[in-house]
Design a protein around this motif. Sequence first.
Motif, PDB file in Angstrom:
ATOM      1  N   ARG A 192       0.853  -1.180   0.000  1.00  0.00           N
ATOM      2  CA  ARG A 192       0.000   0.000   0.000  1.00  0.00           C
ATOM      3  C   ARG A 192       0.892   1.234   0.000  1.00  0.00           C
ATOM      4  NH1 ARG A 192      -3.644  -0.170   5.088  1.00  0.00           N
ATOM      5  NH2 ARG A 192      -1.621  -0.685   6.000  1.00  0.00           N
ATOM      6  N   PRO A 193       0.551   2.285  -0.727  1.00  0.00           N
ATOM      7  CA  PRO A 193       1.402   3.479  -0.719  1.00  0.00           C
ATOM      8  C   PRO A 193       1.457   4.097   0.669  1.00  0.00           C
ATOM      9  CG  PRO A 193      -0.687   3.913  -1.814  1.00  0.00           C
ATOM     10  CD  PRO A 193      -0.630   2.432  -1.589  1.00  0.00           C
ATOM     11  N   PRO A 194       2.574   4.730   1.014  1.00  0.00           N
ATOM     12  CA  PRO A 194       2.688   5.337   2.349  1.00  0.00           C
ATOM     13  C   PRO A 194       1.777   6.544   2.473  1.00  0.00           C
ATOM     14  CG  PRO A 194       4.518   6.011   0.966  1.00  0.00           C
ATOM     15  CD  PRO A 194       3.743   4.988   0.171  1.00  0.00           C
ATOM     16  N   LEU A 195       1.570   6.989   3.708  1.00  0.00           N
ATOM     17  CA  LEU A 195       0.805   8.202   3.935  1.00  0.00           C
ATOM     18  C   LEU A 195       1.586   9.405   3.402  1.00  0.00           C
ATOM     19  CD1 LEU A 195      -0.476   7.611   7.578  1.00  0.00           C
ATOM     20  CD2 LEU A 195      -1.645   7.107   5.430  1.00  0.00           C
ATOM     21  N   LYS A 221      -1.741  14.250   9.004  1.00  0.00           N
ATOM     22  CA  LYS A 221      -1.741  14.382  10.453  1.00  0.00           C
ATOM     23  C   LYS A 221      -2.277  13.090  11.068  1.00  0.00           C
ATOM     24  CE  LYS A 221      -0.375  18.670  10.330  1.00  0.00           C
ATOM     25  NZ  LYS A 221       1.004  19.030  10.769  1.00  0.00           N
ATOM     26  N   VAL A 222      -1.538  12.569  12.037  1.00  0.00           N
ATOM     27  CA  VAL A 222      -1.912  11.315  12.691  1.00  0.00           C
ATOM     28  C   VAL A 222      -2.190  11.589  14.159  1.00  0.00           C
ATOM     29  CG1 VAL A 222      -1.114   9.013  13.353  1.00  0.00           C
ATOM     30  CG2 VAL A 222      -0.593   9.911  11.081  1.00  0.00           C
ATOM     31  N   ASP A 223      -3.277  11.025  14.652  1.00  0.00           N
ATOM     32  CA  ASP A 223      -3.651  11.168  16.057  1.00  0.00           C
ATOM     33  C   ASP A 223      -2.795  10.219  16.898  1.00  0.00           C
ATOM     34  OD1 ASP A 223      -4.794  11.325  18.543  1.00  0.00           O
ATOM     35  OD2 ASP A 223      -6.860  11.081  17.845  1.00  0.00           O
ATOM     36  N   PHE A 224      -1.880  10.781  17.684  1.00  0.00           N
ATOM     37  CA  PHE A 224      -0.985   9.962  18.494  1.00  0.00           C
ATOM     38  C   PHE A 224      -1.757   9.112  19.498  1.00  0.00           C
ATOM     39  CE2 PHE A 224       2.432  11.829  16.470  1.00  0.00           C
ATOM     40  CZ  PHE A 224       3.658  11.479  17.019  1.00  0.00           C
ATOM     41  N   ARG A 225      -2.863   9.640  20.012  1.00  0.00           N
ATOM     42  CA  ARG A 225      -3.632   8.884  21.007  1.00  0.00           C
ATOM     43  C   ARG A 225      -4.259   7.637  20.388  1.00  0.00           C
ATOM     44  NH1 ARG A 225      -7.294  13.798  22.832  1.00  0.00           N
ATOM     45  NH2 ARG A 225      -7.181  13.986  20.552  1.00  0.00           N
ATOM     46  N   GLU A 226      -4.648   7.735  19.121  1.00  0.00           N
ATOM     47  CA  GLU A 226      -5.210   6.565  18.442  1.00  0.00           C
ATOM     48  C   GLU A 226      -4.184   5.446  18.331  1.00  0.00           C
ATOM     49  OE1 GLU A 226      -7.403   5.382  14.188  1.00  0.00           O
ATOM     50  OE2 GLU A 226      -6.413   7.319  14.426  1.00  0.00           O
ATOM     51  N   LEU A 227      -2.905   5.826  18.270  1.00  0.00           N
ATOM     52  CA  LEU A 227      -1.838   4.837  18.175  1.00  0.00           C
ATOM     53  C   LEU A 227      -1.368   4.357  19.547  1.00  0.00           C
ATOM     54  CD1 LEU A 227       0.295   6.536  15.363  1.00  0.00           C
ATOM     55  CD2 LEU A 227      -1.428   4.751  15.120  1.00  0.00           C
ATOM     56  N   GLN A 267       1.685   8.577  24.035  1.00  0.00           N
ATOM     57  CA  GLN A 267       1.349   9.565  25.043  1.00  0.00           C
ATOM     58  C   GLN A 267       1.474  11.001  24.537  1.00  0.00           C
ATOM     59  OE1 GLN A 267       3.680   8.705  28.528  1.00  0.00           O
ATOM     60  NE2 GLN A 267       2.619   6.766  28.942  1.00  0.00           N
ATOM     61  N   HIS A 268       2.469  11.243  23.700  1.00  0.00           N
ATOM     62  CA  HIS A 268       2.690  12.616  23.248  1.00  0.00           C
ATOM     63  C   HIS A 268       3.529  12.576  21.968  1.00  0.00           C
ATOM     64  CE1 HIS A 268       6.570  11.823  25.092  1.00  0.00           C
ATOM     65  NE2 HIS A 268       5.959  11.585  26.236  1.00  0.00           N
ATOM     66  N   ALA A 269       3.628  13.718  21.320  1.00  0.00           N
ATOM     67  CA  ALA A 269       4.343  13.791  20.043  1.00  0.00           C
ATOM     68  C   ALA A 269       5.738  14.376  20.190  1.00  0.00           C
ATOM     69  CB  ALA A 269       3.530  14.632  19.056  1.00  0.00           C
ATOM     70  N   VAL A 302      -0.245   0.030  10.671  1.00  0.00           N
ATOM     71  CA  VAL A 302       1.205  -0.012  10.472  1.00  0.00           C
ATOM     72  C   VAL A 302       1.680   1.225   9.694  1.00  0.00           C
ATOM     73  CG1 VAL A 302       3.096  -1.240   9.322  1.00  0.00           C
ATOM     74  CG2 VAL A 302       1.404  -2.504  10.659  1.00  0.00           C
ATOM     75  N   ARG A 303       0.948   1.630   8.664  1.00  0.00           N
ATOM     76  CA  ARG A 303       1.357   2.821   7.905  1.00  0.00           C
ATOM     77  C   ARG A 303       1.394   4.051   8.802  1.00  0.00           C
ATOM     78  NH1 ARG A 303      -1.854   3.933   2.563  1.00  0.00           N
ATOM     79  NH2 ARG A 303      -3.616   3.688   3.981  1.00  0.00           N
ATOM     80  N   GLU A 304       0.396   4.179   9.676  1.00  0.00           N
ATOM     81  CA  GLU A 304       0.369   5.319  10.586  1.00  0.00           C
ATOM     82  C   GLU A 304       1.546   5.272  11.566  1.00  0.00           C
ATOM     83  OE1 GLU A 304      -3.617   4.904   8.825  1.00  0.00           O
ATOM     84  OE2 GLU A 304      -2.158   3.499   9.667  1.00  0.00           O
TER      85      GLU A 304
END
Length: 380
Positions: free
Chosen positions: A185-188, A193-199, A202-204, A271-273
């Motif tokens: 699959r092509p990368p993002l 923008k990725v939600d760190f909490r969804e992953l 704790q923080h970015a 995994v991409r995220e």
Amino acid sequence: MSQRPKTILLVSASIGAGHTQAARAIQADWNSTFPRDTVIIVDFMDEQNSYLNYMIKETYLKMIEVTPFLYDALYHLSQGLRPASRRQNLFSWFLKKTMQNILATYQPDIVICTHPFPCAAMAYLKRRHRITVPLAGIITDFTVHSTWIYSEVDLYAVAAEELKDDLLTYKIPSNRVAVTGIPIRPPLAPETKVDFRELGLQHADNPVVLVMGGGLGIGPLQEVVLALDSVSAPLQIVAVTGKNPELARELNRSIKSLRHSVTVLGYTPLVRELMHVASLLITKPGALTLSEAMAAGLPMLFYESFPGQETDNASFLIARGVADWFRPVQPEAIVRLLTDSVEREQIQRAICRVAQPDSAKAAVRAIAAQLLTANQASGM
């Protein structure tokens, strides 16, 4: 008058996750390019298709887990088989019944194999003039094993020019080999923008070190995580244990006293995220994971590789400056790769030379151009 929609059959094998992931990448791009076609993925090693094939798969996985040295010996022994040899023909004959049943069920216009076992069965049926269906082989490693080599394959898609050269030594015509990269699959996009909490992060602020053991969660992930805790620089760790709940439980028990934040994930579709936000990947050298990481521009370190093709994958990429071995006793190397060091810049330049983020699209275009004429492709 438009041609009828086609049925495209992707035959994979659930020996690890990579072969199926490649098939899914092809399926997604084919559906986008030729929306009238029907694209089906079949697991050649599924118990419903063949109990014997299923037992072969289970034996294979147990061999890797318990006696990896035996698997390594068998891998290199079978590498010496000559194409169309008696042993290779016998193996293909053994698998042919499963393929005949699959073909009778789906009646495809094209068959695309992402594992050598179904490719062997298809080649045998074509050799015996039982079928005439066009056949493509997607080699999902950075090496060519002789179990992939059949003159009946109409098109091979390979990861790099060096693999095309290897196929030419087996007398495969140049016009039957396309250098597409391993389908992923092509990368993002960089601006995503990725939600760190969804992953589960704790923080970015602190750089992310991603530790993976493939779809089956194989390898010394616990030892890697414990070694990373000796790194003095700030970081946070994500350990992906795949379909291995026992490993996840062991990790969750061992990380409670660590100073660095550790998130333990099982099998995840994100995994991409994770690769998008990570600064470093530490992994076993499975070819699909490596291709996805390179497409994301992510530097890599390899822990102890498993025998056979993964050793070859590691050697291929290390020789090209894309990755290196993980050494637990050298935590300062981790720090260099997490910062804007000369070493990190060199690796990222090497990744740009090798990565093929549009590999699925390239494979679909090559297969359609070679195995379908312009007026046959229903989506053209």
